[in-house]
Design a protein around this motif. Sequence first.
Motif, PDB file in Angstrom:
ATOM      1  N   ARG A 257     -39.088  11.263  22.407  1.00  0.00           N
ATOM      2  CA  ARG A 257     -39.467  12.668  22.268  1.00  0.00           C
ATOM      3  C   ARG A 257     -40.580  13.044  23.228  1.00  0.00           C
ATOM      4  N   ARG A 258     -41.557  12.158  23.397  1.00  0.00           N
ATOM      5  CA  ARG A 258     -42.661  12.462  24.322  1.00  0.00           C
ATOM      6  C   ARG A 258     -42.176  12.518  25.760  1.00  0.00           C
ATOM      7  N   ARG A 259     -41.401  11.530  26.186  1.00  0.00           N
ATOM      8  CA  ARG A 259     -40.948  11.513  27.583  1.00  0.00           C
ATOM      9  C   ARG A 259     -40.027  12.699  27.864  1.00  0.00           C
ATOM     10  N   GLN A 260     -39.164  13.028  26.919  1.00  0.00           N
ATOM     11  CA  GLN A 260     -38.255  14.151  27.120  1.00  0.00           C
ATOM     12  C   GLN A 260     -38.996  15.483  27.142  1.00  0.00           C
ATOM     13  N   SER A 261     -40.114  15.579  26.424  1.00  0.00           N
ATOM     14  CA  SER A 261     -40.923  16.797  26.478  1.00  0.00           C
ATOM     15  C   SER A 261     -41.552  16.986  27.847  1.00  0.00           C
ATOM     16  N   LEU A 262     -41.651  15.890  28.611  1.00  0.00           N
ATOM     17  CA  LEU A 262     -42.193  15.932  29.974  1.00  0.00           C
ATOM     18  C   LEU A 262     -41.079  16.002  31.017  1.00  0.00           C
TER      19      LEU A 262
END
Length: 412
Positions: A257-262
């Motif tokens: 979720r964090r990487r995809q938000s970036l």
Amino acid sequence: MHVVAYRNMNKAAVLAGFWDQLARGIPFRSWTWCRHWWNAYGDLPGRELFVVVVFDSGGWPIAIAPWYRERDPLWGNVIRFLGTGEVCSDHLGLLCEPGMEITAAEVLAAWLVGAHDPSANDRKDRPVYPRKAMLRFAAFGDEEDGTDDGRVLDKPLPWDMLELTGVVQDNVQVTLFVDALREHECRVSQEPGPNLWRIPLEKNFESYLQRLSKNQRRNVRRRMRDHIDSGHAVLQSVSSLEMLRRGCDILIDLHQRRRQSLGEPGCFASERFRRFHLEMMPDLLRKGMLGLHWVEYDGVPVAVDYQLQGAGIVYAYQAGIDPDRLDVSPGHLANLLTIRRAIEHGARVFDFLRGDERYKADLGAVPCPTVEYRIVPPRLRPRVNLELWQLGKRGKRLAKATLRRWLPVAEQ
């Protein structure tokens, strides 16, 4: 001394105990890490196992080179460490019995260069070994009839480039080995790699805080007071296989979720990467080499840290945070809680591994240089390839320097 190459991981399993003994507690060099990496990545096209072992005069292993060989369209046959690529293993190196570093380096280098000088590995010059050791490691019988069953070789495979990455600059064994290859007229390219960042830990958390700058110490104390001491943020640590299953789910969810938000796919989008870790983590847990922790904020996971541990060192390998809870700085909370936990459990060093992110220095970490070697044998074509590659690197550096110099002028 005698040298053989294992080409089948099941065959090499007989070395597991010696392998871990020589790895000296570094998880990235361990039998568990290397075996699972090969199981996940070894079937890619053009790859074959090439674990090279140096045996002493009694037929017992004193050094292990955990390698594989891969066919590259530019370089030809390239030898690399097990664990390279998207897994981003750090602290890679040759495994060696203490006190045998120079001998092992010289013997291994001479044997490897012998791939391009057949007389260097003539059968008639080989010593006879005690039958007990031969049977123990099953390393010599496979080729007595002159055949190759794809498992063990006592002659080196041809190679066009040896690529050693993820190596700490002060790694004595690798340095000795590279110097020995130079003595055999191999060409060596040495380039700086990304820094590792490490915190030398104190005896207690308060002493650690005193090493931080005044501003950082004030920020840490504020976060501790507002989020941790207040009971909002609580660290959970995996201690059983049941907890491990939940921890893995949290790790994958928060990391992705964090990487995809970036705008990034995230490491666990790779099926091989996911399989490698999920199959290996139970073994790491059983061996006491796994640290999987997550921070619950008011009972909900907001941050997770996937760590490895060994010989008094904690390695912060992978992490994830909830992109919807950046208001509580979940990554900072996870760092503070896991550093404090490492100190309480007697760790000597907290290693953030590669990458020059600013938060590492803010938390008191100091850079540890790494080096990348590209070595070619004494033959014309590999040397030409290396010269062309180095020329391309110099051209890129010159272009970047020119761009940096002219950009301020253009902006004016």
